[in-house]
Design a protein around this motif. Structure first.
Motif, PDB file in Angstrom:
ATOM      1  N   GLU A  48      22.829  10.518  -9.247  1.00  0.00           N
ATOM      2  CA  GLU A  48      22.056   9.362  -8.790  1.00  0.00           C
ATOM      3  C   GLU A  48      20.587   9.712  -8.619  1.00  0.00           C
ATOM      4  O   GLU A  48      19.714   8.902  -8.885  1.00  0.00           O
ATOM      5  CB  GLU A  48      22.600   8.866  -7.446  1.00  0.00           C
ATOM      6  N   LYS A  98      26.156  12.304  -6.322  1.00  0.00           N
ATOM      7  CA  LYS A  98      24.888  12.231  -5.590  1.00  0.00           C
ATOM      8  C   LYS A  98      23.764  12.876  -6.393  1.00  0.00           C
ATOM      9  O   LYS A  98      22.654  12.342  -6.455  1.00  0.00           O
ATOM     10  CB  LYS A  98      25.041  12.924  -4.235  1.00  0.00           C
ATOM     11  N   ARG A  99      24.069  14.012  -7.028  1.00  0.00           N
ATOM     12  CA  ARG A  99      23.071  14.681  -7.866  1.00  0.00           C
ATOM     13  C   ARG A  99      22.664  13.784  -9.030  1.00  0.00           C
ATOM     14  O   ARG A  99      21.479  13.643  -9.344  1.00  0.00           O
ATOM     15  CB  ARG A  99      23.644  15.985  -8.402  1.00  0.00           C
ATOM     16  N   ALA A 134      31.851  13.959  -5.256  1.00  0.00           N
ATOM     17  CA  ALA A 134      30.820  13.244  -4.494  1.00  0.00           C
ATOM     18  C   ALA A 134      29.473  13.953  -4.622  1.00  0.00           C
ATOM     19  O   ALA A 134      28.424  13.298  -4.750  1.00  0.00           O
ATOM     20  CB  ALA A 134      31.235  13.128  -3.028  1.00  0.00           C
ATOM     21  N   LYS A 135      29.485  15.282  -4.578  1.00  0.00           N
ATOM     22  CA  LYS A 135      28.236  16.053  -4.731  1.00  0.00           C
ATOM     23  C   LYS A 135      27.642  15.834  -6.121  1.00  0.00           C
ATOM     24  O   LYS A 135      26.423  15.682  -6.270  1.00  0.00           O
ATOM     25  CB  LYS A 135      28.490  17.550  -4.512  1.00  0.00           C
TER      26      LYS A 135
END
Length: 74
Positions: A72, A69-70, A65-66
């Motif tokens: 994106e 997010k990075r 998930a991290k």
């Protein structure tokens, strides 16, 4: 030779998790306080000294998930 797949419910002890994430114990504590999405540990007893374990699949999902997010934001 390929490593064996990790079972989805495999547990990792806190010291091994610190090694894996390249964090000190206090660094892991700070991360847990700063990021409420970080997986919660499972305690092997009620005492403060009881071993803390983490579910490997939960930590891997948190990392993915991290990374997503990075990516994106880029």
């Amino acid at each position: 030779m390929h490593p064996a797949p990790t079972p989805s419910k495999a547990l990792i002890r806190q010291p091994a998790l610190c090694n894996w994430l390249d964090l000190s114990r206090s660094g892991l504590d700070k991360l847990r306080k700063k990021d409420p999405t970080f997986p919660k540990p499972l305690k092997d007893g009620d005492s403060r000294q009881a071993a803390a374990f983490y579910v490997v699949a939960e930590v891997e999902a948190w990392l993915q998930a991290k990374i997503a997010k990075r990516d994106e934001a880029a």
